[in-house]
Design a protein around this motif. Sequence first.
Motif, PDB file in Angstrom:
ATOM      1  N   ALA A  72      42.163  39.541  53.992  1.00 55.35           N
ATOM      2  CA  ALA A  72      41.076  40.435  54.380  1.00 55.35           C
ATOM      3  C   ALA A  72      40.276  40.881  53.171  1.00 55.35           C
ATOM      4  CB  ALA A  72      41.646  41.652  55.116  1.00 55.35           C
ATOM      5  N   SER A  73      40.974  41.201  52.075  1.00 51.61           N
ATOM      6  CA  SER A  73      40.300  41.697  50.885  1.00 51.61           C
ATOM      7  C   SER A  73      39.460  40.620  50.211  1.00 51.61           C
ATOM      8  CB  SER A  73      41.337  42.239  49.889  1.00 51.61           C
ATOM      9  OG  SER A  73      40.718  42.616  48.687  1.00 51.61           O
ATOM     10  N   VAL A  74      40.040  39.455  50.016  1.00 52.77           N
ATOM     11  CA  VAL A  74      39.359  38.405  49.263  1.00 52.77           C
ATOM     12  C   VAL A  74      38.251  37.749  50.072  1.00 52.77           C
ATOM     13  CG1 VAL A  74      39.652  36.214  48.061  1.00 52.77           C
ATOM     14  CG2 VAL A  74      41.403  37.973  47.875  1.00 52.77           C
ATOM     15  N   ILE A  75      38.588  37.289  51.280  1.00 52.48           N
ATOM     16  CA  ILE A  75      37.597  36.555  52.056  1.00 52.48           C
ATOM     17  C   ILE A  75      36.427  37.437  52.465  1.00 52.48           C
ATOM     18  CG2 ILE A  75      37.200  35.302  54.197  1.00 52.48           C
ATOM     19  CD1 ILE A  75      38.615  33.708  52.060  1.00 52.48           C
ATOM     20  N   SER A  76      36.706  38.669  52.854  1.00 61.08           N
ATOM     21  CA  SER A  76      35.604  39.557  53.235  1.00 61.08           C
ATOM     22  C   SER A  76      34.677  39.792  52.048  1.00 61.08           C
ATOM     23  CB  SER A  76      36.143  40.891  53.752  1.00 61.08           C
ATOM     24  OG  SER A  76      36.856  41.582  52.745  1.00 61.08           O
ATOM     25  N   SER A 201      45.808  41.398  46.270  1.00 60.05           N
ATOM     26  CA  SER A 201      44.510  41.775  46.835  1.00 60.05           C
ATOM     27  C   SER A 201      43.707  42.587  45.826  1.00 60.05           C
ATOM     28  CB  SER A 201      44.698  42.601  48.109  1.00 60.05           C
ATOM     29  OG  SER A 201      45.286  41.841  49.123  1.00 60.05           O
ATOM     30  N   THR A 202      44.399  43.490  45.137  1.00 61.48           N
ATOM     31  CA  THR A 202      43.722  44.327  44.153  1.00 61.48           C
ATOM     32  C   THR A 202      43.196  43.494  42.995  1.00 61.48           C
ATOM     33  OG1 THR A 202      45.134  46.205  44.737  1.00 61.48           O
ATOM     34  CG2 THR A 202      44.018  46.297  42.608  1.00 61.48           C
ATOM     35  N   ILE A 203      44.008  42.539  42.543  1.00 66.18           N
ATOM     36  CA  ILE A 203      43.551  41.660  41.463  1.00 66.18           C
ATOM     37  C   ILE A 203      42.302  40.898  41.889  1.00 66.18           C
ATOM     38  CG2 ILE A 203      44.162  39.662  40.043  1.00 66.18           C
ATOM     39  CD1 ILE A 203      47.095  40.557  40.282  1.00 66.18           C
ATOM     40  N   ALA A 204      42.359  40.349  43.098  1.00 70.88           N
ATOM     41  CA  ALA A 204      41.217  39.587  43.600  1.00 70.88           C
ATOM     42  C   ALA A 204      40.001  40.485  43.816  1.00 70.88           C
ATOM     43  CB  ALA A 204      41.593  38.890  44.904  1.00 70.88           C
ATOM     44  N   TRP A 220      33.617  33.813  42.263  1.00 71.77           N
ATOM     45  CA  TRP A 220      34.243  33.753  43.589  1.00 71.77           C
ATOM     46  C   TRP A 220      35.328  32.692  43.634  1.00 71.77           C
ATOM     47  CZ3 TRP A 220      33.888  29.166  46.218  1.00 71.77           C
ATOM     48  CH2 TRP A 220      32.820  28.312  45.947  1.00 71.77           C
ATOM     49  N   ARG A 221      35.152  31.629  42.823  1.00 71.83           N
ATOM     50  CA  ARG A 221      36.208  30.613  42.752  1.00 71.83           C
ATOM     51  C   ARG A 221      37.473  31.184  42.097  1.00 71.83           C
ATOM     52  NH1 ARG A 221      31.851  26.207  41.834  1.00 71.83           N
ATOM     53  NH2 ARG A 221      32.109  24.930  43.711  1.00 71.83           N
ATOM     54  N   LEU A 222      37.291  32.012  41.084  1.00 68.13           N
ATOM     55  CA  LEU A 222      38.440  32.638  40.425  1.00 68.13           C
ATOM     56  C   LEU A 222      39.159  33.583  41.385  1.00 68.13           C
ATOM     57  CD1 LEU A 222      40.136  33.183  37.914  1.00 68.13           C
ATOM     58  CD2 LEU A 222      38.454  34.929  37.236  1.00 68.13           C
ATOM     59  N   ALA A 223      38.394  34.346  42.160  1.00 63.87           N
ATOM     60  CA  ALA A 223      39.008  35.268  43.129  1.00 63.87           C
ATOM     61  C   ALA A 223      39.869  34.507  44.128  1.00 63.87           C
ATOM     62  CB  ALA A 223      37.926  36.062  43.853  1.00 63.87           C
ATOM     63  N   LEU A 224      39.381  33.363  44.597  1.00 61.28           N
ATOM     64  CA  LEU A 224      40.146  32.548  45.535  1.00 61.28           C
ATOM     65  C   LEU A 224      41.360  31.912  44.863  1.00 61.28           C
ATOM     66  CD1 LEU A 224      37.192  30.772  47.399  1.00 61.28           C
ATOM     67  CD2 LEU A 224      38.718  32.505  48.355  1.00 61.28           C
ATOM     68  N   ALA A 225      41.192  31.528  43.591  1.00 58.77           N
ATOM     69  CA  ALA A 225      42.263  30.817  42.879  1.00 58.77           C
ATOM     70  C   ALA A 225      43.471  31.696  42.589  1.00 58.77           C
ATOM     71  CB  ALA A 225      41.723  30.238  41.568  1.00 58.77           C
ATOM     72  N   ILE A 226      43.320  33.009  42.699  1.00 59.94           N
ATOM     73  CA  ILE A 226      44.448  33.913  42.436  1.00 59.94           C
ATOM     74  C   ILE A 226      45.621  33.619  43.373  1.00 59.94           C
ATOM     75  CG2 ILE A 226      45.173  36.337  42.605  1.00 59.94           C
ATOM     76  CD1 ILE A 226      42.418  37.062  41.459  1.00 59.94           C
ATOM     77  N   SER A 227      45.328  33.118  44.573  1.00 58.06           N
ATOM     78  CA  SER A 227      46.421  32.821  45.510  1.00 58.06           C
ATOM     79  C   SER A 227      47.283  31.654  45.033  1.00 58.06           C
ATOM     80  CB  SER A 227      45.870  32.529  46.907  1.00 58.06           C
ATOM     81  OG  SER A 227      45.033  31.391  46.896  1.00 58.06           O
ATOM     82  N   TYR A 228      46.834  30.923  44.024  1.00 58.57           N
ATOM     83  CA  TYR A 228      47.688  29.891  43.422  1.00 58.57           C
ATOM     84  C   TYR A 228      48.938  30.503  42.786  1.00 58.57           C
ATOM     85  CZ  TYR A 228      44.376  25.931  43.621  1.00 58.57           C
ATOM     86  OH  TYR A 228      43.561  24.905  44.021  1.00 58.57           O
ATOM     87  N   ILE A 229      48.773  31.705  42.222  1.00 58.28           N
ATOM     88  CA  ILE A 229      49.853  32.306  41.424  1.00 58.28           C
ATOM     89  C   ILE A 229      51.136  32.498  42.250  1.00 58.28           C
ATOM     90  CG2 ILE A 229      50.552  34.284  40.023  1.00 58.28           C
ATOM     91  CD1 ILE A 229      47.572  34.674  39.343  1.00 58.28           C
ATOM     92  N   PRO A 230      51.099  33.265  43.357  1.00 63.71           N
ATOM     93  CA  PRO A 230      52.341  33.439  44.124  1.00 63.71           C
ATOM     94  C   PRO A 230      52.841  32.137  44.737  1.00 63.71           C
ATOM     95  CG  PRO A 230      50.466  34.327  45.334  1.00 63.71           C
ATOM     96  CD  PRO A 230      49.974  34.020  43.956  1.00 63.71           C
ATOM     97  N   SER A 231      51.919  31.243  45.106  1.00 61.98           N
ATOM     98  CA  SER A 231      52.342  29.987  45.740  1.00 61.98           C
ATOM     99  C   SER A 231      53.082  29.083  44.757  1.00 61.98           C
ATOM    100  CB  SER A 231      51.118  29.253  46.303  1.00 61.98           C
ATOM    101  OG  SER A 231      50.464  30.041  47.260  1.00 61.98           O
TER     102      SER A 231
END
Length: 535
Positions: A72-76, A201-204, A220-231
């Motif tokens: 919700a935080s990143v995509i919105s 979410s806060t980081i993004a 915006w690419r960096l914000a999306l790429a943050i989900s790489y970290i936990p995965s």
Amino acid sequence: MDDDHQLAFDNGKNASSTAYDGPRPHNYKDSLSPIETSSTDVDEESTWKSTRFRWFVIFVLSFSGDGWSYEASVISSVLNMPQFIAHMGYADTGVLPHTANILVGPIYSLGQLVGGLVAGWQADRFGRKSTLWTGTVLVLFSTSLLIWAPDVGVLIFARIVQGMAIGFLILGFQIYTAEVANQRERGFLSGTSLISGCIFSTIAAAVAYGVTYSSGNWGWRLALAISYIPSVILFFMLPFIPESPRYYYAKGEEKKSQETFIRYHGTDSGRMTKRAELEYEGMKAALAYDREAKNTGWSAFYNTKVARKRTFIALSSQLIWPWAGQSAWTYYFGRMYTYANITDVHTQFGINLALTVAQIFAAIGGSYLLDRMGRRPAFLIGIGQAIIFLFIQFILAIKFFDTNSNNKAAGAAFVSCYFISQTFWVMFFSPVVYLYVCEIFAGPTRARGFAIGNVISMLGGFIALVSSQPTFDSLKGYTWLLFAGIETVLFINIFFMYPETKGKTLEEIETVLGSEAGASFAHHVAEVRAEEHMD
């Protein structure tokens, strides 16, 4: 038959032979928890190693996130960035086309619906860990698609895959944690995925806020790429994490089940405490009863009064979040801010960042309180405060915004209502909604029961998200009154229908619900205690 399976077969027969098929004691549902032992029963030997291992494993798995808060935080944020809109080819209009804007958000819910439904079958067939594997791989794939997406078509496909990934991850984490954590910590440990999701979410959101001052696509690419970290963390840690002991036993692997149970709940010398042994033997009795009674098929969701109550709770609990107001804000927050006379982009993204920071502390506090105050209060407080703030927003909307009154104070009050309400929502409702569904279903139906709830949740979410903009266009400020009315009905339902599950093992919850497996469990524990006193 190999030795392990022969042992499982023999122990299964022994456990099931104690399954109670006679009349239940009239007060067995109201009795004290049979696992809550007296002081003389508690082993003095340290369990620090197993506790540390249990918390470490669940902490690592929590990187799967709760899905909703990060998404919700990143995509919105990304969908409202001028740079992203220009990259999609709509620099001239400054907004995504109406049809695309309606689809890009809600289509995620349909992806999660499919992913969660398949995950329920997969978790029973191939194990709880397998769903985490699938979800992790899908997150890596969908994130890559989102970062690359050259047009709206690829964006929509990536969102579907992303939703499927979250469906697998939420189910895998919640089921695994419910089956591994003990009854005194289950609420907090289940909430660690929410905490993790809020942190990322806060980081993004911080990245998204910074991007509003730039003009390139890197932000915006960096914000999306943050989900790489936990995965990536999950991908490399999953091979070292054991399967759920309850899943092992259900599949006839008694030796692995016992070994894993000791790793999670044993003493430092590698044996079970008396409390853990009672829980383990009770678990076997309940699972054996369900197996003998054939409570493992789809009919187990409706063939008894208890079964129908479980299913009703699972379905109704998952219909709560779509109507709490998030559906209007999550994907249309730029428009909502404009509606509230807050038009500066930097201010909008700054408020979003502040909200995600507040939600970290709310998630930590709410997860901690869940084991102290219970599940019912968490539900009722979370929904009750949402109803109050939705009604306040309704009054502000019809008095100031629907009359085109340019009242900045009213706009600030309107946004503040959302800010405060969402913080309390994350504190009280978010930690309990997934955990509760895991707790009320028995072992053989737990994963599929969670999946059924997920289907209703995502269908409700899809309908709410798709209908939010048309509803808002039609009803204006009365949209908030509609949401408040729906939430009020659901509040009343919880007050009268939802039992308390705090501080009970999964098998003890069966006694609260009044199931035959719960009676078998209680009878088995009573027999064990009687034998101990005779010795």
